[in-house]
Design an enzyme around this catalytic site. Sequence first.
Site, PDB file in Angstrom:
ATOM      1  N   CYS A   1      51.373   1.956  16.182  1.00  0.00           N
ATOM      2  CA  CYS A   1      52.448   1.593  15.256  1.00  0.00           C
ATOM      3  C   CYS A   1      52.162   2.307  13.927  1.00  0.00           C
ATOM      4  CB  CYS A   1      52.543   0.078  15.079  1.00  0.00           C
ATOM      5  SG  CYS A   1      51.137  -0.673  14.240  1.00  0.00           S
ATOM      6  N   SER A   2      52.742   1.870  12.851  1.00  0.00           N
ATOM      7  CA  SER A   2      52.600   2.586  11.578  1.00  0.00           C
ATOM      8  C   SER A   2      51.185   2.521  11.018  1.00  0.00           C
ATOM      9  CB  SER A   2      53.584   2.020  10.545  1.00  0.00           C
ATOM     10  OG  SER A   2      54.908   2.194  10.965  1.00  0.00           O
TER      11      SER A   2
END
Length: 229
Positions: A172-173
Site C-alpha cells: 500500500c502507500s
Amino acid sequence: MTTMLAASSVVNSNLPCSSRISSCSDFTSGYSWRPIEAARLRQTRTSRSLQITCTATKPAKSPAEEEWKIKRQVLVEKRVRSVDVKEALRLQKENNFAILDVRPEAEFKEAHPPGAVNVQIYRLIKEWTAWDIARRAAFAFFGIFSGTEENPEFIQSVDEKLGKDAKIIVACSTGGTLKPTQNFPDGKQSRSLIAAYLLVLNGYKNVFHLDGGLYTWFKEGLPAVEGEE
C-alpha cells in the site's frame, strides 16, 4: 340557602385535584394526566425507538475491523514476512512473486510497479442505506467528501486474479510495520497489513508484506509505470 351554596362551593374547591379532573384521562390517550410524567414517558418511548433503529441499521463488525493486537498476533503466527522494496523487486523477478497493490484504483493508475495487480481493500462508499448516509455525513463533517468503506469483494477479486497458491507481496502507500518501536510497541497497522491478515484468514499461505510501502519504492527510483498496463 345562599350560605349553604357558598359553603358547598368552598368544600368542592378544596377536593383533591384527582377528584376534580378525573375525567381528564379521557383526553390523554393512556398517558398520566400529569404533564411532566407524560413527557417523560413519551421521551422514554422515543429513545427506545431510536436505539432499536440504530441497532438495526449498523452492520456487524467485520474481520478487518478486529483489534490491531489480534491481527498482528495472527500475522506473526502465520509467519507473514516483511520485505524491503529491493528484495520485493528481486522476488518478483526471480521467484514469480506477485505484487498486490491494495491502494484505491485512482492511486494505482497514477503509478505502480510493473506487473502489479490492483485490488483495492477499501473503496468509495457506494450504498445508500441509512447507515451509509450517516457515514458519509460523518466524513463530510471532517471535510472528507470521498469517504471509503471496506471492499466486500476483496477476497473474491484476489481469488480471481491470483488464486490461492499465488506468492504475494502486499503493498500500500506507507506499509505499516510489524516491528515494535518506541512510539508503537505493537507495530503500526496499514492497509497492506490488514489485507495480509484477510488473506491468511482465507487460506493464503505465501503472503509477504512490503516494508516502507510504495512510497519507499518510488523514492528509491525502482521501476514504475503510469496508468494501467
